[in-house]
Design an enzyme around this catalytic site. Structure first.
Site, PDB file in Angstrom:
ATOM      1  N   GLU A 158      -1.692  -2.326   6.787  1.00 17.65           N
ATOM      2  CA  GLU A 158      -1.409  -1.019   8.063  1.00 17.65           C
ATOM      3  C   GLU A 158       0.331  -0.286   7.177  1.00 17.65           C
ATOM      4  OE1 GLU A 158      -2.679  -0.628  10.390  1.00 17.65           O
ATOM      5  OE2 GLU A 158      -3.591  -2.378  10.459  1.00 17.65           O
TER       6      GLU A 158
HETATM    7  C1  FAD Z   1      -5.372  -8.974   2.773  1.00 16.86           C
HETATM    8  C2  FAD Z   1      -5.527  -6.979   3.087  1.00 16.86           C
HETATM    9  C3  FAD Z   1      -6.356  -6.616   4.125  1.00 16.86           C
HETATM   10  C4  FAD Z   1      -6.272  -5.652   3.923  1.00 16.86           C
HETATM   11  N1  FAD Z   1      -7.182  -4.908   4.905  1.00 16.86           N
HETATM   12  C5  FAD Z   1      -8.042  -3.185   4.860  1.00 16.86           C
HETATM   13  C6  FAD Z   1      -8.760  -2.971   6.211  1.00 16.86           C
HETATM   14  O1  FAD Z   1      -9.477  -3.571   6.180  1.00 16.86           O
HETATM   15  N2  FAD Z   1      -9.126  -2.163   5.409  1.00 16.86           N
HETATM   16  C7  FAD Z   1      -8.629  -1.013   4.781  1.00 16.86           C
HETATM   17  O2  FAD Z   1      -8.784   0.450   4.456  1.00 16.86           O
HETATM   18  N3  FAD Z   1      -7.458  -1.349   3.610  1.00 16.86           N
HETATM   19  C8  FAD Z   1      -7.226  -2.599   3.993  1.00 16.86           C
HETATM   20  N4  FAD Z   1      -6.247  -3.640   3.173  1.00 16.86           N
HETATM   21  C9  FAD Z   1      -6.047  -2.325   2.350  1.00 16.86           C
HETATM   22  C10 FAD Z   1      -3.917  -2.182   2.268  1.00 16.86           C
HETATM   23  O3  FAD Z   1      -4.080  -1.150   3.587  1.00 16.86           O
HETATM   24  C11 FAD Z   1      -3.515  -1.719   0.979  1.00 16.86           C
HETATM   25  O4  FAD Z   1      -3.070  -2.423   0.151  1.00 16.86           O
HETATM   26  C12 FAD Z   1      -2.053  -0.454   1.071  1.00 16.86           C
HETATM   27  O5  FAD Z   1      -2.486   0.665   1.894  1.00 16.86           O
HETATM   28  C13 FAD Z   1      -1.140  -0.583   0.250  1.00 16.86           C
HETATM   29  O6  FAD Z   1      -2.414   0.374  -0.823  1.00 16.86           O
HETATM   30  P1  FAD Z   1      -2.278  -0.304  -2.672  1.00 16.86           P
HETATM   31  O7  FAD Z   1      -2.144  -1.605  -2.524  1.00 16.86           O
HETATM   32  O8  FAD Z   1      -2.761   0.409  -3.106  1.00 16.86           O
HETATM   33  O9  FAD Z   1      -0.853   0.144  -3.231  1.00 16.86           O
HETATM   34  P2  FAD Z   1      -0.093   1.255  -3.698  1.00 16.86           P
HETATM   35  O10 FAD Z   1      -0.364   2.384  -2.876  1.00 16.86           O
HETATM   36  O11 FAD Z   1      -0.316   0.925  -5.145  1.00 16.86           O
HETATM   37  O12 FAD Z   1       1.211   0.649  -4.030  1.00 16.86           O
HETATM   38  C14 FAD Z   1       1.832  -0.632  -4.381  1.00 16.86           C
HETATM   39  C15 FAD Z   1       3.423  -0.383  -4.358  1.00 16.86           C
HETATM   40  O13 FAD Z   1       3.938   1.070  -4.418  1.00 16.86           O
HETATM   41  C16 FAD Z   1       4.438   1.771  -3.565  1.00 16.86           C
HETATM   42  N5  FAD Z   1       4.779   2.973  -3.080  1.00 16.86           N
HETATM   43  C17 FAD Z   1       3.456   3.720  -2.723  1.00 16.86           C
HETATM   44  N6  FAD Z   1       3.374   5.230  -2.472  1.00 16.86           N
HETATM   45  C18 FAD Z   1       4.687   4.580  -2.441  1.00 16.86           C
HETATM   46  C19 FAD Z   1       5.498   6.258  -1.877  1.00 16.86           C
HETATM   47  N7  FAD Z   1       5.027   7.371  -1.830  1.00 16.86           N
HETATM   48  N8  FAD Z   1       6.681   6.764  -1.954  1.00 16.86           N
HETATM   49  C20 FAD Z   1       7.489   5.069  -2.405  1.00 16.86           C
HETATM   50  N9  FAD Z   1       6.866   3.678  -2.954  1.00 16.86           N
HETATM   51  C21 FAD Z   1       5.383   4.290  -3.050  1.00 16.86           C
HETATM   52  C22 FAD Z   1       4.387   0.387  -2.236  1.00 16.86           C
HETATM   53  O14 FAD Z   1       5.225   1.016  -1.105  1.00 16.86           O
HETATM   54  C23 FAD Z   1       4.182  -0.926  -3.007  1.00 16.86           C
HETATM   55  O15 FAD Z   1       4.906  -1.252  -3.204  1.00 16.86           O
HETATM   56  C24 FAD Z   1      -6.139  -4.667   3.262  1.00 16.86           C
HETATM   57  C25 FAD Z   1      -5.113  -5.185   1.965  1.00 16.86           C
HETATM   58  C26 FAD Z   1      -5.125  -6.425   1.615  1.00 16.86           C
HETATM   59  C27 FAD Z   1      -4.222  -6.936   0.600  1.00 16.86           C
END
Ligand code: FAD
Length: 592
Positions: A404
């Site tokens: 979220e």
């Molecule tokens: C169990 C699980 C269920 C999920 N369910 C869904 C689902 O139903 N549908 C769906 O669409 N997605 C889903 N997700 C995805 C989830 O929403 C994403 O994992 C999340 O938005 C983070 O994206 P990412 O994993 O690519 O991390 P990244 O975006 O790569 O982030 C990595 C780190 O960098 C930080 N970061 C990134 N950008 C910035 C910025 N601009 N400024 C500061 N810090 C930053 C983040 O906070 C984090 O600490 C799910 C994930 C999990 C693990």
């Protein structure tokens, strides 16, 4: 500072509300309590007995539990009767989110279905789409999922590569792409998929049935927690999506995705309350059974401190959750009358409270992580055993800080959204800040001789708000448009804002409780301890922010102003915490 009945999002920074105008959980009516009881009964009967099996990635079992919850009506809470639900208020929806939050993996699967899997269609769908899909999703006949994240597009959600092209006969969009981390992927019938049409700059949204040829579901991910919830990648290989299944307008997808995330954040804020109540009850029950050094471990001051902190942080978050929920509800009702469409009105109201949604998400998920961590600690070695519920709770809790929108992204949103709303003229943040800045040397703590208990607490909170405004003004003055790149400073300001919103919500709840109940001394203990902690957080965060923008001329007056504005009376926090813990220990369960 003005006093008003319903505040706009973020307006709490410059305005006050009367305690009598907020909603508190003690005001749930009989019907709401019965709905919550049905959810608890469902967890006892269908979820807890199946947890071990469902955690072996038993997709069929999770699917059957979800379907049962649909048959019992638990999936129709947010859906109007016209589309197969029983359209409850937003506050009731949040109570259901809270109660089901004690259901570990089930809670994630259920919330994903009822929220991000169903509501985009309810909120943005046309009549035909609502009739074809929402009626089935509201009863569990269909299960839903939401597909936004891609391997290369997480926090930067608009950067996805999934693509849709109109077919030559104009009847279908041909969808190609890959989504990952999709909750309920293993069994969902409908997928809300975000992709760009042709070379559009922004996303569009589509309703895709998983049975369409070319939809391929990957195996479940091996996860740290919520092991019973199906999470997998989904591939779209030349999938023919009927043009009637474009959700909203072309290019409206990013807006839909963001609005739905606001809703998800609010609901997550409620969901973690249920999980935290369960972890606290598990903690105190264990502490009331386990003996060391010849006595129950619940008699040790160090453990009373932990249990009291669990209770205070939970109770404070809960106060903020229902305060914000009622604000959303009031706006929803007003907008439904104005625009006549419940779906659009709901999402407009939810999106309006974006600042509070981000606050509840961050505060709630971090509250639960604290509570779950201390629950393990209170269990000692047994807390590390997979036989104990707190071990599962600890692992399951961690995801809430990631999905979220990560907490980093949400912290930035708290400040950014409030500032943007103020710039649009929704409330006068910058004018108030300017005035304070101009009179820095004359700032006092505002204490008067005649103030009663609540007047004193309100004064502290008002002072915290002044400290926030001073920091916003100083940061904007120093960094101007570059402030967006000073994330550490934005984090400092977010910390102050979150702490202040939650503390104010707690103070208003305790004050309102005083109008309803006789003895509120324990609630005052909670407020006393909370305000003390909040003052420390605001002082430290303000001081960190100031160090980045002050000049040799302004530094000492800024530090002095913050010192004055975070001065709170001395409270014996040890005794206050002990009294709170003693009640928990006596009740042997969370009953505040
Ligand atoms: C169990 C699980 C269920 C999920 N369910 C869904 C689902 O139903 N549908 C769906 O669409 N997605 C889903 N997700 C995805 C989830 O929403 C994403 O994992 C999340 O938005 C983070 O994206 P990412 O994993 O690519 O991390 P990244 O975006 O790569 O982030 C990595 C780190 O960098 C930080 N970061 C990134 N950008 C910035 C910025 N601009 N400024 C500061 N810090 C930053 C983040 O906070 C984090 O600490 C799910 C994930 C999990 C693990």
């Amino acid at each position: 500072m003005e006093t008003s009945k319903i505040l706009k999002s973020g307006e709490f920074l410059v305005s006050e509300v009367d305690a009598k105008d907020i909603f508190i959980p003690e005001e749930f009516n009989e019907e709401q309590r019965m709905i919550a009881q049905s959810c608890s009964d469902f967890l006892e009967a269908e979820v807890y007995p199946n947890l071990e099996q469902v955690e072996k990635s038993d997709r069929e079992l999770m699917k059957s539990i979800l379907k049962k919850s649909g048959e019992l009506g638990l999936m129709g809470v947010s859906i109007p009767e016209e589309f197969g639900g029983f359209g409850q208020s937003f506050v009731t929806q949040m109570l259901v989110a809270e109660t089901t939050g004690a259901g570990y993996s089930f809670s994630v699967a259920y919330m994903a279905h009822c929220g991000i899997g169903t509501l985009p269609i309810m909120y943005y769908g046309n009549k035909d789409q609502r009739e074809r899909y929402v009626t089935k999703l509201a009863t569990g006949e269909f299960l839903g999922a939401y597909c936004l994240t891609e391997p290369g597009a997480g926090s930067d959600a608009n950067s996805g590569k999934s693509n849709a092209k109109l077919s030559e006969d104009g009847k279908h969009y041909i969808l190609n792409g890959q989504k990952m981390w999709i909750t309920n992927a293993g069994f969902a019938d409908t997928l809300v998929v975000f992709a760009k049409i042709d070379s559009d700059r922004v996303l569009s949204a589509f309703i895709v049935e998983s049975k369409y040829p070319g939809v391929v579901i990957g195996p479940d991910e091996h996860k740290m927690g919520i092991k019973g919830s199906s999470t997998a990648q989904i591939y779209f290989n030349d999938v023919k999506v009927p043009v009637e299944n474009l959700l909203g307008k072309r290019g409206e997808g990013f807006r839909i995705a963001l609005s739905i995330l606001h809703m998800g954040r609010l609901k997550l804020g409620a969901n973690v309350i249920g999980a935290a109540k369960k972890a606290i009850t598990d903690s105190v029950k264990y502490a009331n059974e386990r003996k060391q050094f010849g006595v129950l471990i619940s008699t040790f001051g160090a453990l009373k401190h932990k249990m009291a902190e669990q209770v205070i942080r939970l109770f404070a978050s809960e106060s903020a959750v229902y305060r914000a929920s009622n604000d959303v509800d009031s706006l929803m009702k007003q907008l439904t009358v104005d625009c006549g469409d419940y779906g659009r009105a709901s999402i407009e109201a939810i999106s309006h409270y974006a600042v509070e949604a981000a606050i509840l998400k961050v505060v709630g998920s971090e509250m639960l992580d604290f509570v779950a961590d201390e629950a393990v600690q209170i269990h000692g070695g047994m807390g590390y055993s997979a036989e104990m519920a707190v071990e599962r709770g600890y692992r399951d809790s961690r995801i809430n800080r990631i999905f979220e929108g990560t907490n980093e992204i949400n912290r930035l949103l708290v400040v950014d959204t409030a500032m943007k709303r103020a710039m649009k003229g929704e409330f006068d943040l910058f004018g108030e800040a300017e005035k304070l800045w101009a009179g820095l040397d004359k700032i006092t703590d505002g204490k008067t001789n005649s103030e009663d208990y609540f007047a004193e607490k309100k004064r502290y909170i008002k002072n915290f708000k002044k400290a926030i405004l001073i920091c916003i003004h100083g940061a904007v003055k120093r960094f101007e448009k570059g402030l967006i790149n000073e994330q550490e400073v934005l984090n400092n300001i977010a910390e102050m804002m979150m702490e202040t919103y939650v503390t104010e919500s707690l103070a208003l709840r305790v004050e309102k409780l005083g109008m309803m109940k006789g003895d509120i001394s324990l609630y005052k203990d909670m407020l006393d301890v909370n305000i003390n902690e909040a003052a420390n957080t605001v002082r430290k965060s303000a001081s960190d922010a100031i160090s980045t923008f002050c000049t040799s001329d302004s530094c000492s007056s800024l530090e002095k102003a913050v010192e004055t504005l975070t001065k709170v009376g001395c409270v014996n926090v040890k005794d206050a915490r002990r009294r709170i813990a003693d009640k928990l220990i006596e009740d042997n369960s969370y009953r505040f």
